[in-house]
Design a protein around this motif. Structure first.
Motif, PDB file in Angstrom:
ATOM      1  N   ILE A 426       0.791  -1.279   0.093  1.00  0.00           N
ATOM      2  CA  ILE A 426       0.050   0.003   0.023  1.00  0.00           C
ATOM      3  C   ILE A 426       1.048   1.104   0.044  1.00  0.00           C
ATOM      4  O   ILE A 426       1.568   1.491   1.010  1.00  0.00           O
ATOM      5  CB  ILE A 426      -0.930   0.076   1.163  1.00  0.00           C
ATOM      6  CG1 ILE A 426      -1.922  -1.236   1.389  1.00  0.00           C
ATOM      7  CG2 ILE A 426      -1.612   1.339   1.363  1.00  0.00           C
ATOM      8  CD1 ILE A 426      -2.805  -1.425   0.095  1.00  0.00           C
ATOM      9  N   GLY A 427       1.009   1.938  -1.133  1.00  0.00           N
ATOM     10  CA  GLY A 427       1.847   3.046  -1.400  1.00  0.00           C
ATOM     11  C   GLY A 427       1.266   4.475  -0.715  1.00  0.00           C
ATOM     12  O   GLY A 427       0.030   4.292  -0.256  1.00  0.00           O
ATOM     13  N   GLN A 428       2.040   5.432  -0.988  1.00  0.00           N
ATOM     14  CA  GLN A 428       1.772   6.704  -0.621  1.00  0.00           C
ATOM     15  C   GLN A 428       0.253   7.187  -1.081  1.00  0.00           C
ATOM     16  O   GLN A 428      -0.539   7.892  -0.638  1.00  0.00           O
ATOM     17  CB  GLN A 428       2.898   7.697  -0.764  1.00  0.00           C
ATOM     18  CG  GLN A 428       3.810   7.693   0.308  1.00  0.00           C
ATOM     19  CD  GLN A 428       4.801   8.935   0.109  1.00  0.00           C
ATOM     20  OE1 GLN A 428       4.319   9.939  -0.483  1.00  0.00           O
ATOM     21  NE2 GLN A 428       5.892   8.792   0.412  1.00  0.00           N
ATOM     22  N   ASN A 429       0.014   6.772  -2.463  1.00  0.00           N
ATOM     23  CA  ASN A 429      -1.135   7.493  -3.346  1.00  0.00           C
ATOM     24  C   ASN A 429      -2.481   6.858  -2.329  1.00  0.00           C
ATOM     25  O   ASN A 429      -3.438   7.565  -2.127  1.00  0.00           O
ATOM     26  CB  ASN A 429      -1.404   7.040  -4.643  1.00  0.00           C
ATOM     27  CG  ASN A 429      -1.172   5.606  -4.837  1.00  0.00           C
ATOM     28  OD1 ASN A 429      -0.819   4.529  -4.013  1.00  0.00           O
ATOM     29  ND2 ASN A 429      -1.820   5.143  -6.119  1.00  0.00           N
ATOM     30  N   PHE A 430      -2.315   5.508  -1.808  1.00  0.00           N
ATOM     31  CA  PHE A 430      -3.616   4.880  -1.208  1.00  0.00           C
ATOM     32  C   PHE A 430      -3.831   5.578   0.122  1.00  0.00           C
ATOM     33  O   PHE A 430      -4.608   5.698   0.860  1.00  0.00           O
ATOM     34  CB  PHE A 430      -3.671   3.583  -1.083  1.00  0.00           C
ATOM     35  CG  PHE A 430      -4.332   2.908  -2.353  1.00  0.00           C
ATOM     36  CD1 PHE A 430      -4.031   3.375  -3.522  1.00  0.00           C
ATOM     37  CD2 PHE A 430      -4.766   1.454  -1.948  1.00  0.00           C
ATOM     38  CE1 PHE A 430      -4.506   2.942  -4.514  1.00  0.00           C
ATOM     39  CE2 PHE A 430      -5.489   0.970  -3.136  1.00  0.00           C
ATOM     40  CZ  PHE A 430      -5.250   1.690  -4.455  1.00  0.00           C
ATOM     41  N   MET A 431      -2.352   5.913   1.039  1.00  0.00           N
ATOM     42  CA  MET A 431      -2.328   6.810   2.260  1.00  0.00           C
ATOM     43  C   MET A 431      -2.874   8.124   2.297  1.00  0.00           C
ATOM     44  O   MET A 431      -2.949   8.745   3.429  1.00  0.00           O
ATOM     45  CB  MET A 431      -1.421   6.442   2.667  1.00  0.00           C
ATOM     46  CG  MET A 431      -0.929   5.073   3.118  1.00  0.00           C
ATOM     47  SD  MET A 431       0.747   4.905   4.245  1.00  0.00           S
ATOM     48  CE  MET A 431       1.691   4.649   2.825  1.00  0.00           C
ATOM     49  N   THR A 432      -3.070   8.826   1.166  1.00  0.00           N
ATOM     50  CA  THR A 432      -3.650  10.178   1.086  1.00  0.00           C
ATOM     51  C   THR A 432      -4.633  10.413   1.748  1.00  0.00           C
ATOM     52  O   THR A 432      -5.625   9.771   1.612  1.00  0.00           O
ATOM     53  CB  THR A 432      -3.421  10.712  -0.553  1.00  0.00           C
ATOM     54  OG1 THR A 432      -2.218  10.603  -1.053  1.00  0.00           O
ATOM     55  CG2 THR A 432      -3.848  12.283  -0.667  1.00  0.00           C
ATOM     56  N   GLY A 433      -4.689  11.504   2.367  1.00  0.00           N
ATOM     57  CA  GLY A 433      -5.745  12.116   3.344  1.00  0.00           C
ATOM     58  C   GLY A 433      -5.959  11.662   4.565  1.00  0.00           C
ATOM     59  O   GLY A 433      -6.930  11.689   5.214  1.00  0.00           O
ATOM     60  N   TYR A 434      -5.009  10.652   5.022  1.00  0.00           N
ATOM     61  CA  TYR A 434      -4.962   9.964   6.358  1.00  0.00           C
ATOM     62  C   TYR A 434      -3.590  10.399   7.144  1.00  0.00           C
ATOM     63  O   TYR A 434      -2.633  10.654   6.844  1.00  0.00           O
ATOM     64  CB  TYR A 434      -4.850   8.319   5.977  1.00  0.00           C
ATOM     65  CG  TYR A 434      -6.281   7.910   5.435  1.00  0.00           C
ATOM     66  CD1 TYR A 434      -7.560   7.901   6.395  1.00  0.00           C
ATOM     67  CD2 TYR A 434      -6.499   7.532   4.466  1.00  0.00           C
ATOM     68  CE1 TYR A 434      -8.758   7.594   6.035  1.00  0.00           C
ATOM     69  CE2 TYR A 434      -7.816   7.211   3.793  1.00  0.00           C
ATOM     70  CZ  TYR A 434      -8.762   7.050   4.731  1.00  0.00           C
ATOM     71  OH  TYR A 434     -10.079   6.844   4.011  1.00  0.00           O
ATOM     72  N   ARG A 435      -4.018  10.357   8.531  1.00  0.00           N
ATOM     73  CA  ARG A 435      -3.124  10.262   9.462  1.00  0.00           C
ATOM     74  C   ARG A 435      -3.131   8.636   9.818  1.00  0.00           C
ATOM     75  O   ARG A 435      -3.896   8.120  10.250  1.00  0.00           O
ATOM     76  CB  ARG A 435      -3.422  11.069  10.533  1.00  0.00           C
ATOM     77  CG  ARG A 435      -2.566  10.769  11.949  1.00  0.00           C
ATOM     78  CD  ARG A 435      -3.491  11.447  13.043  1.00  0.00           C
ATOM     79  NE  ARG A 435      -2.783  11.474  14.390  1.00  0.00           N
ATOM     80  CZ  ARG A 435      -3.404  11.792  15.432  1.00  0.00           C
ATOM     81  NH1 ARG A 435      -4.671  12.123  15.559  1.00  0.00           N
ATOM     82  NH2 ARG A 435      -2.717  11.660  16.680  1.00  0.00           N
ATOM     83  N   ILE A 436      -1.861   8.183   9.352  1.00  0.00           N
ATOM     84  CA  ILE A 436      -1.534   6.759   9.438  1.00  0.00           C
ATOM     85  C   ILE A 436      -0.628   6.816  11.103  1.00  0.00           C
ATOM     86  O   ILE A 436       0.362   7.212  11.055  1.00  0.00           O
ATOM     87  CB  ILE A 436      -0.775   6.170   8.709  1.00  0.00           C
ATOM     88  CG1 ILE A 436      -1.646   6.532   7.202  1.00  0.00           C
ATOM     89  CG2 ILE A 436      -0.596   4.659   8.448  1.00  0.00           C
ATOM     90  CD1 ILE A 436      -2.698   5.964   7.132  1.00  0.00           C
ATOM     91  N   VAL A 437      -1.104   5.861  11.847  1.00  0.00           N
ATOM     92  CA  VAL A 437      -0.329   5.726  13.295  1.00  0.00           C
ATOM     93  C   VAL A 437       0.228   4.163  13.152  1.00  0.00           C
ATOM     94  O   VAL A 437      -0.423   3.152  12.993  1.00  0.00           O
ATOM     95  CB  VAL A 437      -1.414   5.707  14.329  1.00  0.00           C
ATOM     96  CG1 VAL A 437      -0.468   5.410  15.828  1.00  0.00           C
ATOM     97  CG2 VAL A 437      -1.730   7.184  14.268  1.00  0.00           C
ATOM     98  N   PHE A 438       1.596   4.255  13.305  1.00  0.00           N
ATOM     99  CA  PHE A 438       2.222   2.784  13.402  1.00  0.00           C
ATOM    100  C   PHE A 438       2.463   2.765  14.855  1.00  0.00           C
ATOM    101  O   PHE A 438       3.621   3.028  15.518  1.00  0.00           O
ATOM    102  CB  PHE A 438       3.435   3.020  12.550  1.00  0.00           C
ATOM    103  CG  PHE A 438       3.414   3.210  10.970  1.00  0.00           C
ATOM    104  CD1 PHE A 438       3.231   2.365  10.232  1.00  0.00           C
ATOM    105  CD2 PHE A 438       3.327   4.484  10.718  1.00  0.00           C
ATOM    106  CE1 PHE A 438       2.996   2.693   8.905  1.00  0.00           C
ATOM    107  CE2 PHE A 438       3.022   4.824   9.288  1.00  0.00           C
ATOM    108  CZ  PHE A 438       2.873   3.935   8.367  1.00  0.00           C
ATOM    109  N   ASP A 439       1.640   2.062  15.409  1.00  0.00           N
ATOM    110  CA  ASP A 439       1.669   1.854  16.851  1.00  0.00           C
ATOM    111  C   ASP A 439       2.261   0.433  17.192  1.00  0.00           C
ATOM    112  O   ASP A 439       1.702  -0.614  17.052  1.00  0.00           O
ATOM    113  CB  ASP A 439       0.226   1.844  17.552  1.00  0.00           C
ATOM    114  CG  ASP A 439       0.445   1.717  19.124  1.00  0.00           C
ATOM    115  OD1 ASP A 439       1.403   1.298  19.518  1.00  0.00           O
ATOM    116  OD2 ASP A 439      -0.500   2.150  19.643  1.00  0.00           O
TER     117      ASP A 439
END
Length: 512
Positions: A426-439
């Motif tokens: 899942i690359g950056q284009n699919f993550m656009t518009g989100y705050r992604i938390v790597f817990d």
């Protein structure tokens, strides 16, 4: 009724996908331009500096084939699990928590980090798909700068001889993975990270120095964190060709990654977040565990290569839902999304069935298989909405699955998914518009829709952070040549003159 998104397409405008619930449609409107005056790696001013003379002619169809090849650069990783730590105040870089997606350097997110005494700043790529943080250091083979139409843009080069707080890591250090190749326990610890891209690698020794951070509370307290990183004396391959030319900031799970060291030192909890704005501006925060109302799914931890890998149970394209279980890695070091079969075929063929425009000819040489012609002066178009259902049942709506490309024959739009031979990314284009938390304490991936600037959504510094005494690597030489985009809406319209590398930053074997 099938779900669609509406996309605006016009030259010199930026694009923003805005999800709307009306009639199952999503709509994208055109906004004003927010550009950065950074020169494309295939442009004439850059030629001769980053060894790009042998690359395809800019604007040619082979140009995109090269970019897809770059995204397959680096495969495999060796990561380790970590101890849980007590949550502490969130930290970020002293220069500010802003991150910037820079076309000229691979459409990856970059940040200015300051290291050493006196502090020097480095423009480093942020990569959740690798572990080691390394900088060009006392190097015999590295990139010292870029040429622009207005002059030379110089990068800082780290040196253990000029930092009063630097020390070399001996072979008997627990973070030294090549102890068997050391002549004695007190010798300098060597490292080599090799990548699957025409001899791409970083080689040098491990060093320890201070990484200058600041707390993300009202006091903004300075924190000088002792960290171990790579003194990259020799870079080869793609690192001389525009990919992370001033350093790579590994954010993976291994003990050698900076998030791991901050947690072990008790400086931050064992979690961090990255936000990916529609306009290419994001945020990074160490110790951030997200919010109570974020969506979450557990990591799949494998014994050999633990990573930010999650399970997906359903795919929805245009409102048509299909059950399909597969795993994928969330990787900030990959510009676009890579899927293997059956996920690739399911998404792409479902998308193609519902697409309203005529499919672009397949002999164009583009790395994207599913592209569609836009009529002249077309201001908007609709495309099927794509969403993923994660393990646990939470939905992940893909805000930005398509990209617009200007061809000689006219504009086209493409589904930003490339067929992978093995791993799903899942690359950056699919993550656009989100705050992604790597817990890494709870071992979950969290996500929440965000514009990356709302204070109630993101634990962050002010938009304009205090000035650092660290010496910036590029803007100090030529501010206009490296102008940073201002906050706003939209994502870039791509064309052969502005679309840069499509990077896939996976190490083959760390410390091999």
């Amino acid at each position: 009724m099938a779900g669609y998104s509406s996309h605006s397409s016009t030259l010199f405008l930026l694009l923003l996908v805005v999800v709307s619930g009306w009639g199952g449609l999503s709509k994208c409107e055109a906004f004003g331009t927010f550009g950065f005056d950074v020169h494309h790696r295939f442009s004439d001013p850059v030629k001769g500096i980053l060894a790009v003379d042998e690359l395809p002619e800019k604007g040619s169809v082979n140009y995109y084939a090269v970019m897809a090849h770059r995204d397959r650069l680096i495969r495999g990783r060796r990561l380790a699990s970590l101890e849980q730590q007590t949550p502490l105040t969130a930290l970020t870089f002293l220069n500010g928590n802003d991150t910037y997606r820079i076309e000229v350097l691979g459409f990856l997110h970059y940040a200015n980090v300051s290291v050493g005494t006196p502090a020097l700043s480095f423009l480093v790529a942020l990569d959740t798909g690798s572990d080691l943080f390394w900088l060009p250091c006392d190097c015999t083979s590295c990139v010292h700068g870029l040429k622009s139409s207005t002059g030379q843009i110089d990068f800082n080069i780290y040196s253990t001889n000029t930092s009063s707080t630097a020390s070399k890591v001996p072979c008997n250090n627990t973070l030294c993975a090549r102890q068997t190749q050391c002549p004695s326990p007190n010798s300098n610890c060597p490292y080599q990270v090799r990548y699957l891209s025409n001899g791409t690698s970083s080689t040098g020794i491990l060093v320890e120095d201070l990484l200058h951070l600041t707390s993300e509370d009202k006091q903004s307290k300075a924190v000088n964190a002792p960290i171990t990183f790579g003194c990259g004396q020799v870079q080869t391959g793609s690192f001389l060709d525009g990919a992370a030319p001033n350093g790579l900031f590994g954010l993976g799970m291994a003990d050698i990654s900076v998030p791991s060291m901050l947690s072990k030192a008790g400086l931050a909890s064992n979690s961090f977040s990255m936000c990916f704005g529609h306009d290419g501006i994001g945020r990074i925060s160490f110790g951030d565990k997200g919010s109570a109302n974020q969506s979450e799914t557990p990591f799949n931890l494998r014994q050999t290569h633990p990573a930010y890998n999650v399970s997906i149970s359903q795919i929805s394209v245009g409102g048509n839902v299909a059950d399909l279980e597969f795993s994928a890695i969330f990787d900030s070091g990959t510009s676009f999304t890579y899927l293997n079969d059956p996920a690739y075929t399911l998404i792409s063929e479902s998308f193609n069935t519902l697409a309203l425009e005529e499919r672009h000819s397949s002999d164009s040489g583009l790395p994207f298989e599913y592209c569609y012609d836009l009529s002249p002066n077309n201001k908007s178009f609709k495309y099927p909405i794509v969403s993923l259902t994660m393990k646990g049942g939470e939905k992940f709506l893909v805000n930005d699955p398509v990209l617009v490309i200007s061809m000689d024959s006219g504009d086209i739009y493409c589904l930003g998914v490339v067929k992978s031979e093995d791993v799903n990314i899942i690359g950056q284009n699919f993550m656009t518009g989100y705050r992604i938390v790597f817990d890494r304490e709870k071992m979950v991936l969290g996500w929440k829709a965000s514009d990356c600037f709302s204070r109630d959504e993101f634990n962050s510094l002010p938009v304009s952070p205090p000035k650092s005494k660290a010496f910036p690597p590029a803007i100090s030489v030529n501010p206009e040549a490296t102008a940073i985009p201002t906050p706003g809406n939209g994502s870039p319209q791509l064309n052969p003159l502005t679309l840069a590398l499509v990077i896939f930053l996976f190490p083959v074997l760390i410390f091999s």
